[in-house]
Design an enzyme around this catalytic site. Structure first.
Site, short mmCIF file in Angstrom:
data_model
loop_
_atom_site.label_atom_id
_atom_site.label_comp_id
_atom_site.label_asym_id
_atom_site.label_seq_id
_atom_site.Cartn_x
_atom_site.Cartn_y
_atom_site.Cartn_z
N HIS A 235 -28.30 -15.60 25.21
CA HIS A 235 -27.24 -15.39 26.20
C HIS A 235 -26.56 -16.69 26.64
O HIS A 235 -25.68 -16.66 27.49
CB HIS A 235 -27.81 -14.68 27.43
N HIS B 249 0.84 -1.19 0.00
CA HIS B 249 0.00 0.00 0.00
C HIS B 249 0.88 1.25 0.00
O HIS B 249 1.27 1.74 1.06
CB HIS B 249 -0.91 0.00 1.24
N GLU C 89 -17.79 -4.01 24.67
CA GLU C 89 -16.97 -5.22 24.77
C GLU C 89 -15.79 -5.20 23.80
O GLU C 89 -14.68 -5.62 24.15
CB GLU C 89 -17.82 -6.47 24.52
N HIS D 169 -21.29 -16.82 33.15
CA HIS D 169 -22.55 -17.27 32.56
C HIS D 169 -22.22 -18.11 31.32
O HIS D 169 -22.57 -17.78 30.19
CB HIS D 169 -23.46 -16.08 32.22
N PRO E 264 -5.99 -4.88 11.32
CA PRO E 264 -7.45 -4.83 11.43
C PRO E 264 -7.86 -3.43 11.90
O PRO E 264 -7.52 -3.02 13.00
CB PRO E 264 -7.75 -5.90 12.49
N ARG F 195 -18.14 -18.17 39.24
CA ARG F 195 -17.97 -16.72 39.11
C ARG F 195 -17.74 -16.08 40.48
O ARG F 195 -16.95 -15.15 40.62
CB ARG F 195 -19.17 -16.07 38.42
N SER G 293 -22.49 -9.01 38.11
CA SER G 293 -22.72 -10.35 37.55
C SER G 293 -21.41 -11.10 37.34
O SER G 293 -21.34 -12.32 37.54
CB SER G 293 -23.47 -10.24 36.23
N GLY H 179 -10.76 4.42 7.09
CA GLY H 179 -11.27 3.09 7.41
C GLY H 179 -11.39 2.87 8.91
O GLY H 179 -12.38 2.31 9.39
N PHE I 259 -20.91 -13.09 24.80
CA PHE I 259 -20.47 -11.85 24.16
C PHE I 259 -18.98 -11.88 23.80
O PHE I 259 -18.43 -10.87 23.36
CB PHE I 259 -20.77 -10.65 25.05
N HIS J 250 -4.21 3.24 -3.46
CA HIS J 250 -4.31 2.66 -2.12
C HIS J 250 -3.50 1.39 -1.94
O HIS J 250 -2.62 1.33 -1.08
CB HIS J 250 -5.78 2.38 -1.78
#
Length: 656
Positions: A470, A29, A408, A458, A118, A354, A381, A159, A434, A263
């Site tokens: 979940h 690039h 997250e 969880h 990334p 937990r 939690s 980007g 998640f 590019h």
């Protein structure tokens, strides 16, 4: 000293190094390095504090190239600055075994602070570095104001600005008032598909102003103006700064400038010759003028002088016992506390892992000030609060607990940045379902071998009534497939404490995922702390020779025990809290736990197919290969055939 002519020649040097390297590699690039060359000359040649002879100097300014595809800009600058990156390294751009990979890689190339590519990840890492710098500065008291006064600079492109992780991280940076963070937005208006207005029309400066950033503007090709705006940005004491630099992608290329064609492909011989003519550059490939190299080396020498003065100041400050203790607590690796009392305090408790995790975390935190972290709005939690650790907020960075909000993705990337600050050991916490939002930074942590920890609670259908949205099913194996990541799923208090201890202090630096239940679990009848660290160990032997082995993890270990003890068949039960650690053991250790002569079954409340790695095709794999349901967890375990009587029947039918 720098002159206008010398700055121009230096910028052309960076442009042509990028063009030549991309042409040589036949891929890469060139456009962004060509457009950013003027800015890089001022930044690296006159602004940044660094000492290439001690590249990990604690008070160096950090530089992150978030739009990592522009890597030849960074490689060219590092060569000029004297980081030991040779012209031969530049000529080997994108080749096997080269230090100049297609995107900057931490640990591969000197002077690269974090792996980028990334889009948006590098920006969020920079937020973590800036946050970590302020946390360490605050811990060091009044001496920290001068001993840890470095800045974090990050270049990001259009980007990066479109990525959601950038928005999350920028919001948190503004909320926390990270005044040591300077982001430079390469606003060239071009992406791979064409002009950015194909998909992007928001007012970026107003967005950042709304998030609490100071926003400055500059012509990205006016070096005098760049120097002035960077000097102003460094003086900001209350907010992070966004410098919007208007640039031209492919600057100097007669037929590619301001086009998407600049590019991501080589200019080629014809356009390279045209660019040389336009720039008045009549030198051979990979040419570096002596006066340009000398000018950058002079900046490096100034950095060396600053570093030597800093070292003397640090030694003087260490005469103060409280400062010395604070320094050790954030800049030196921790020692493993005595785990005997911690394990003893948790091993006999019946509780959700937990909850046991929260107890283990706090026991370790008492002895390890390096542990810092928080949750994505699930602190209660996740049981992830450090007791009496305070809460990090704007102007109060000495605390240990972070509130990431519902971010997250940024939490994972910020943790990676924190892991690059001193010897802080950061953790982020959320529900296991998640983890999908966090996969990109966890993957990069594995690539960089960062000791960045993630607490996932969880962890199965044991979540119960919240239902399949979940209830993680495929996530455990999705995480296990990430190279260099250790996934721990403890079955009781002993395993939980030892998992935390290993993740935070033992072995080579690496990311760890610590996975815990919502439902309560009984303690295992057999304690083997060393077995936990080996990744797998025997928790039950039948009377007489075993007919088969049952491997279980986490909440299913106690179920496997109950099923085996109730059965007339003879099953050995193995707890496998960390498959990655087990597979690292010598073959004789593995065979001692899993004798080759015995058939193997697996039991885990998740996808079953990958367990064939251990059980073989003819082994039995008990788990869940569908999504969950909404119901109390006890009903779900019966419904999916994971209760002890159902497991017992499946095991006996298998051996029949």
């Amino acid at each position: 000293m720098w002159t206008d002519a010398l700055r121009t020649r230096a910028a052309h040097t960076l442009r042509m190094l990028a063009i030549d390297a991309v042409n040589e590699a036949k891929s890469g690039h060139p456009g962004a390095p060509m457009g950013l060359a003027d800015l890089a000359v001022v930044l690296f040649g006159e602004h940044l504090n660094y000492d290439p002879s001690v590249p990990h100097w604690a008070n160096r300014d950090r530089f992150v190239l978030s739009n990592g595809h522009a890597s030849m800009l960074q490689y060219g600058a590092l060569h000029l600055c004297g980081y030991g990156l040779s012209l031969e390294d530049l000529k080997a751009f994108r080749q096997l075994g080269s230090r100049t990979a297609g995107h900057p890689e931490y640990g591969l190339c000197p002077g690269v602070e974090t792996t980028t590519g990334p889009l948006g990840q590098g920006f969020a890492n920079a937020v973590g570095m800036a946050l970590g710098g302020l946390m360490i500065r605050a811990r060091l008291g009044t001496a920290g104001a001068t001993l840890m006064d470095h800045q974090v600079y990050v270049i990001l492109g259009d980007g990066c600005m479109m990525e959601g992780v950038t928005q999350e991280a920028a919001s948190m940076a503004g909320h926390l008032g990270l005044s040591n963070l300077i982001a430079i937005y390469d606003d060239n208006g071009v992406t791979i598909d064409g002009r950015t207005d194909l998909s992007f029309s928001e007012d970026v400066p107003q967005r950042f102003q709304a998030m609490g950033w100071q926003v400055l503007h500059v012509d990205g090709h006016d070096q005098a103006a760049i120097k002035e705006v960077l000097t102003r940005a460094r003086k900001e004491a209350e907010r992070p700064v966004l410098v919007v630099a208007k640039t031209h992608i492919g600057w100097g290329s007669p037929n590619r400038q301001d086009t998407a064609k600049a590019h991501g492909e080589p200019l080629g011989a014809e356009e390279t010759d045209a660019t040389r003519a336009a720039l008045g550059w009549n030198e051979e490939d990979f040419h570096v003028p002596a006066d340009v190299k000398s000018a950058f080396e002079a900046q490096a020498l100034r950095g060396r002088s600053r570093r030597e003065a800093w070292t003397a100041e640090l030694e003087k400050a260490r005469d103060d016992a409280s400062f010395a203790q604070a320094w050790r607590g954030c800049m030196e690796p921790p020692s493993l506390p005595d785990m005997g009392s911690i394990v003893e305090g948790l091993a006999s408790k019946t509780d959700a892992t937990r909850g046991l995790s929260g107890a283990a975390l706090n026991a370790l935190a008492l002895e390890m000030p390096q542990l810092v972290g928080g949750s994505a709005d699930l602190t209660g939690s996740n049981k992830s609060a450090i007791k009496d650790g305070g809460v990090v907020r704007k102007g109060h960075y000495e605390a240990r607990n972070l509130h990431y909000g519902i971010r997250e993705h940024a939490m994972g990337a910020i943790c990676n940045g924190l892991a690059r600050c001193g010897t802080l050991i950061p953790f982020g916490a959320t529900f296991l379902a998640f983890s999908d939002y966090m996969r990109p930074p966890i993957r990069l942590a594995g690539l960089m071998k960062l000791r960045a920890l993630t607490v996932f609670t969880h962890d199965s259908i044991g979540l119960g009534e919240d239902g399949p949205t979940h209830q993680p099913v495929e996530q455990l194996w999705a995480l296990r497939l990430i190279p260099k990541l250790y996934v721990w799923r403890p079955a009781d208090g002993c395993e939980t404490a030892m998992a935390w201890a290993y993740a935070s202090t033992q072995g080579e630096a690496a990311p760890h995922a610590l996975v815990f239940t919502r439902q309560k679990l009984p303690p295992l009848p057999r304690r083997d702390p060393e077995g936990v660290w080996r990744g797998g160990y025997v928790v039950h032997e039948p009377q007489g020779d075993a007919e088969a082995v049952v491997i279980a993890t986490g909440s299913e270990v106690s179920i496997a025990l109950e099923a085996a003890q109730a059965s007339s068949r003879r099953f050995r039960v193995v707890s496998m809290p960390c498959l990655e650690r087990f597979l690292e053991q010598p073959e004789d250790v593995q065979q001692e736990v899993l004798p080759p002569s015995l058939p193997v079954a697996s039991l885990e409340a998740g996808r079953t197919d990958p367990w064939a790695l251990i059980t073989g095709r003819n082994g039995l794999r008990i788990g869940i290969d569908s999504f969950g349901e909404s119901a109390p967890y006890q009903d779900l375990y019966v419904h999916f055939g994971l209760d002890a009587p159902s497991v017992q029947k499946k095991l006996e039918d298998w051996l029949a």
